[in-house]
Design a protein around this motif. Structure first.
Motif, short mmCIF file in Angstrom:
data_model
loop_
_atom_site.label_atom_id
_atom_site.label_comp_id
_atom_site.label_asym_id
_atom_site.label_seq_id
_atom_site.Cartn_x
_atom_site.Cartn_y
_atom_site.Cartn_z
N ASP A 1 15.78 -13.44 20.65
CA ASP A 1 15.10 -13.45 20.35
C ASP A 1 14.57 -13.98 19.11
O ASP A 1 13.34 -13.82 18.25
CB ASP A 1 13.76 -12.56 20.39
N ALA A 2 15.84 -14.68 18.14
CA ALA A 2 15.33 -14.63 16.86
C ALA A 2 16.79 -15.65 16.12
O ALA A 2 17.14 -15.75 17.10
CB ALA A 2 15.46 -13.45 16.32
N LEU A 3 16.55 -16.38 14.93
CA LEU A 3 17.45 -16.74 14.43
C LEU A 3 18.46 -16.49 13.91
O LEU A 3 18.64 -15.63 12.89
CB LEU A 3 16.72 -18.19 13.71
N ALA B 1 19.62 -23.07 7.39
CA ALA B 1 19.87 -24.63 7.85
C ALA B 1 18.18 -25.27 7.64
O ALA B 1 18.56 -26.72 8.15
CB ALA B 1 20.88 -24.74 8.69
N GLY B 2 17.19 -24.69 8.15
CA GLY B 2 15.89 -25.22 8.55
C GLY B 2 15.60 -26.01 9.72
O GLY B 2 15.37 -26.73 9.85
N VAL B 3 16.38 -24.81 10.24
CA VAL B 3 16.18 -25.41 12.29
C VAL B 3 14.69 -25.83 12.85
O VAL B 3 14.69 -26.35 13.41
CB VAL B 3 17.16 -24.42 13.32
N VAL B 4 14.38 -25.19 11.82
CA VAL B 4 12.72 -25.69 12.41
C VAL B 4 11.40 -25.46 11.48
O VAL B 4 11.80 -24.84 9.82
CB VAL B 4 12.02 -23.91 13.26
N ARG B 5 10.45 -25.91 11.11
CA ARG B 5 10.03 -26.65 9.94
C ARG B 5 8.71 -24.65 9.36
O ARG B 5 8.63 -24.91 8.28
CB ARG B 5 8.55 -27.21 10.88
#
Length: 516
Positions: free
Chosen positions: A70-72, A79-83
């Protein structure tokens, strides 16, 4: 010499692990996943319960590959996969990321997974997350990697630049293939006259009775998430699961009592538990406190393994622990000896039929490799790099150095300018261990056809690592072969002992065993 990075040891905690008593072909994984997970994913005709079950299953697959449920990953955050971190977008990204990982890993790993295939199973409203997750997984080597011929057509034109990779071991070859997939022109420089580095399968025996034995890295340690398992599937190479049955024999050759074996193994694991409990209570040990000294103090404190048989059994487990860490317990930090546990790959340990060089050979295909090129200088700057090997100079935009730590410690390669202080300090601070082997081929299998391993206790503690474990290679090598493993202090003494003396010792051990 066995490679510490790919050692054939069983888990540091569970030791002689419980695995299935059969060989298997990784190709069957495709059918297994189809059967267990209900076939391919479709956007339509799925109930809410189906979706929840699939999401949970895919999360478990992702976790087995090293991703949190449940985490990145830190790499994903960078890498900034989400805003925006946290919230619905991140949760949706994680579900899609896990879905992409599962699609490739549980599907046919010989085929290139495209974004179009993913769009067939994910709603169009998540297009930006499909792109984000797919690009991250692709460029970080989590999907669409390996040696499948189908991947060749996906290679981009060489317009990203040029690269020199130093070292044709597993790391160098994998890196070279990844750089090729990025569009780089690549050459690999290797000092030896063969690829593979610490992975080396050698033919042992007489004419007509050769056995293929791995004298370097032997075992695929944990099949789940292991990229070597993916390569084996792509090449249709059968893997043999190392079976749990590992009988132990006393110094006089008699079998060890199974009840005593189980009792001492329990004590050994409790001692390791106590080490971790003490570490938490004390807020950690001093960095120079050795694991060996703490274990010996605890053994005396709790008055365990009082008899000679019990002490020799405990010594066997300590030798196995030294093998797992490729070093003497006196040189292992009590504070950090298990720091790599979170990164261990789960699943069964496996022998690869025909030896691990089969993987090396496949990784070499399509990669330009120059052998006999011992690099002595690397010059680097804003204008690119110059890699000097003897009287030859190779120029490129970038260089990737994958030589062993020992080469860097010896300063066998000169860097101009000198490496940054943080890298020099890391090279100085890090250590590496030593493992040794004796490989033998016999006229017939006298140790039992259904045996993959067996262990031998030693009379004296300082010799506990000498021939403490034997790998039975008859299942995968093509002949009745045994490999005797040597760890700890015994591995150090091994280096300066005449090979004929060592061979006499190991044969004496084998002659004295009463095989059951």
């Amino acid at each position: 010499m066995e490679s510490p990075a790919s050692n054939g040891s069983v888990s540091k905690r569970s030791l002689r692990r419980k695995v299935n008593l059969r060989s298997y072909d990784e190709d069957l994984m495709d059918e297994l996943f189809e059967k267990q997970l209900g076939g391919g994913l479709k956007k339509r005709s799925r109930t809410k319960e189906d979706l929840e079950k699939e999401t949970e299953t895919e999360a478990m697959i992702a976790m087995s590959l090293g991703f949190p449920i449940d985490a990145l990953l830190e790499e994903e955050v960078r890498a900034g996969v989400v805003r925006q971190l946290g919230g619905k977008e991140q949760n949706d990204y994680i579900v899609i990321r896990n879905h992409i990982l599962a699609l490739w890993r549980r599907g046919n790993v010989r085929l290139w997974l495209s974004k179009g295939m993913i769009r067939e199973t994910v709603s169009n409203e998540y297009e930006h997350l499909i792109n984000s997750a797919y690009d991250f997984l692709l460029y970080n080597g989590y999907i669409n990697f390996g040696v499948s011929p189908a991947f060749t057509s996906q290679l981009p034109e060489s317009n990203e630049g040029t690269a020199v990779v130093i070292g044709a071991g597993l790391a160098g070859l994998a890196a070279a293939r990844q750089l090729l997939s990025f569009g780089y022109k690549v050459v690999v420089l290797e000092g030896r006259n063969r690829p593979g580095g610490r992975v080396y399968t050698q033919k042992v025996g007489r004419e007509g009775k050769f056995s293929a034995i791995d004298v370097g890295g032997s075992i695929i340690t944990g099949i789940h998430a292991n990229p070597l398992g993916v390569l084996a599937r792509q090449l249709s190479i059968p893997l043999h699961k190392v079976r749990d049955n590992c009988p132990l024999y006393k110094p006089n050759g008699a079998p060890v009592d199974t009840e005593m074996d189980a009792s001492v193994e329990f004590v050994f694991n409790r001692l390791l538990d106590k080490v971790m409990e003490l570490r938490q209570i004390m807020g950690g040990f001093a960095s120079d406190t050795s694991l060996g000294s703490v274990l010996e103090t605890l053994r005396k404190l709790y008055s365990v393994t009082r008899s000679t048989d019990e002490r020799q059994l405990l010594d066997w487990h300590l030798a196995n622990l030294e093998y797992a860490n490729a070093g003497c317990l006196s040189n292992l930090s009590a504070a950090y000896w298990d720091q790599d546990d979170p990164y261990e790959m789960s699943g069964d340990h496996c022998f690869l039929a025909g030896g691990n060089t089969r993987l090396i050979k496949a990784l070499c295909e399509g990669v330009p490799i120059f052998y006999g090129k011992t690099v002595n200088t690397i010059r680097y700057g804003n204008e690119g790099v110059e890699v000097i090997a003897g009287d030859q100079v190779f120029q490129a935009d970038i260089a990737l150095c994958t030589v062993p730590l020992g080469v860097l410690k010896k300063k066998a390669i000169s860097f101009e300018p000198e490496l940054p202080e943080r890298k020099l300090a890391a090279i100085e601070r890090m250590g590496f261990g030593l493992l040794n082997k004796v490989a033998m081929v016999f006229p017939h299998v006298f140790w039992g056809e259904d045996q993959d391993t067996f262990g031998c206790l030693n009379e004296y503690s300082h010799q506990r690592g000498e021939f403490f474990l034997f790998y039975c290679y008859h299942t995968v090598s093509g002949g009745p072969a045994l490999v005797a493993l040597v760890a700890g202090e015994a591995a150090q003494a091994f280096e300066s002992t005449n090979p004929s003396i060592l061979l006499h010792r190991v044969l004496t051990v084998l002659k004295g065993i009463t095989f059951i």
